[in-house]
Design an enzyme around this catalytic site. Structure first.
Site, PDB file in Angstrom:
ATOM      1  N   ARG B  50       0.846  -1.195   0.000  1.00  0.00           N
ATOM      2  CA  ARG B  50       0.000   0.000   0.000  1.00  0.00           C
ATOM      3  C   ARG B  50       0.875   1.236   0.000  1.00  0.00           C
ATOM      4  NH1 ARG B  50      -4.383  -1.898   4.587  1.00  0.00           N
ATOM      5  NH2 ARG B  50      -4.984  -3.819   3.535  1.00  0.00           N
ATOM      6  N   ASP B  52       2.151   5.028  -0.254  1.00  0.00           N
ATOM      7  CA  ASP B  52       1.540   6.297   0.153  1.00  0.00           C
ATOM      8  C   ASP B  52       1.384   7.257  -1.023  1.00  0.00           C
ATOM      9  OD1 ASP B  52       1.339   5.854   2.962  1.00  0.00           O
ATOM     10  OD2 ASP B  52       3.512   6.109   3.125  1.00  0.00           O
ATOM     11  N   ARG B 198      10.864   5.542   4.714  1.00  0.00           N
ATOM     12  CA  ARG B 198      11.036   7.006   4.707  1.00  0.00           C
ATOM     13  C   ARG B 198      11.601   7.525   6.024  1.00  0.00           C
ATOM     14  NH1 ARG B 198       5.316   8.907   2.649  1.00  0.00           N
ATOM     15  NH2 ARG B 198       6.105  10.937   3.334  1.00  0.00           N
TER      16      ARG B 198
END
Lengths: 250, 250
Positions: B50, B52, B198
């Site tokens: 999934r 972002d 990240r």
């Protein structure tokens, strides 16, 4: 007047090309307005290569003359501050001698052309590569590219509007290399005729897809006729990556 | 019902992310509408990762079940025809067994994060890389990355909203490599926590610019506190490049 050599990167998509034109925004105009914004004077930005609409650069070179001296890093950062938000950036600014002319001192220009050879449409590379859907024979393209290297009359690969005095040029390198689903063409010469790289790539792709034989190049060159070569391929995949100068000017 | 494994590429910039959401266009919604457009039935597209908003993919994987069989290349080409003009493309479609689940069968996910480390703003890479203006010590970043490899409690690198049952993950690889003015980080694991890549990259950049010592990682991991790590870096530079499966399902 202090002269500066600028190394420039841009995304060619939103522009009518390098050179100032009345019909839209050029990279040259953006740079000249940015220089004026910081230096407070009207300045001509002299580029090494007049890239067409949609053609990108990671190593375009230009020179400017300013009315008074600034630290070179200040020139770079101040132009960049005034360039925002257009996708043009000065990578480096260095002081240059009065004899340095971005266009006329150049002894080498390098272009890269990216082809993505697959069925699926482009996503992240849209506008940054040429999408070719039919399978290409890279070995045939590489063989044909080798036949274009050297000193030739490139009339067959020259746009009608080309203003060069002579169609005879020396092509130092035309390399065709697969990289995954991508085919990267590297072209290197002192100078190129108008649309020469894109017409060479368009012709290589015709050979790669089997529309012309792998040994077609000598006859195309000998014809000295634009109609003998393949189509001019789209600007999307083309990037001016380097402009070289004699060591004493570099 | 015939099942297909799809390998998918997209430019994440215009999307709210992979997953369907009420507040904007998702990649999943575009794909589901494209499948419905060609197959004439409502289909769920089950993705492996999934991603972002703003995160890209060159190797996302999903599976779909269709009411009747089609040649796999027809599935690919028909979905792509219905996807235009959004920047999402099916690179490959292959028949898959009923036991293949894009998300739950995956044994490896690979991400690439691109940092462009220079003073000048981005042009062609805008939205496709993180622009870091201050100089980075790549060797310090690589050393810190090595300390993140292995099996750890990654609570410090996990977003508050993360829904994973356990914060303990095995990071198989975290490689930091310079490439010209670019720094490319490669992360590889069976799975990642939400924002883990990240937050790891954001922390490595703090180490690279000297805000934290090169040996900061063990204490950050031991803290088991999101506040101990650096900021979550922008999505721009992140691309899901590969999802791996056991050989019998691949």
């Amino acid at each position: 007047m202090p002269r500066y050599k600028l190394t420039i990167e841009y995304d060619g998509r939103p522009f009518v090309g390098w050179q100032r034109q009345s019909n839209g925004l050029s990279i040259q105009q953006c740079l000249e307005e940015a220089v004026q914004g910081f230096a407070g004077e009207a300045v001509t930005v002299h580029g090494a290569g007049r890239t067409d609409a949609g053609v990108h650069a990671t190593g375009q070179v230009a020179h400017i003359d300013l009315g008074r001296p600034f630290p070179a890093d200040t020139v770079r950062d101040a132009i960049n501050a005034h360039l925002r938000p257009v996708p043009v950036a000065v990578l480096r600014a260095v002081p240059a001698s009065d004899t340095f002319e971005a266009r006329f001192s150049a002894v080498e220009r390098r272009y890269r052309y990216r082809i993505v050879n697959r069925r699926a449409p482009l996503t992240v590379d849209r506008g940054l590569a040429w999408h070719v859907r039919y399978p290409l024979d890279v070995a045939a393209m590489a063989g044909a590219a080798a036949a274009l290297e050297g000193r030739h009359d490139f009339t067959s690969f020259r746009a009608k509007e080309c203003q060069a005095k002579s169609p005879v040029k020396t092509l130092d390198e035309l390399d065709v290399r697969p990289a995954g689903a991508e085919i990267v063409v590297t072209a290197r010469a002192r100078s190129f005729l108008h649309h020469q790289v894109r017409t060479m790539v368009g012709t290589l792709v015709e050979i790669g897809r089997g529309r012309r034989p792998p040994d077609a190049i000598p006859a195309i060159l000998a014809a000295r006729d634009r109609a003998a070569a393949g189509p001019t391929c789209p600007p999307d995949g083309l990037t001016l990556t380097r402009v070289g100068y004699p060591e004493e000017l570099a």
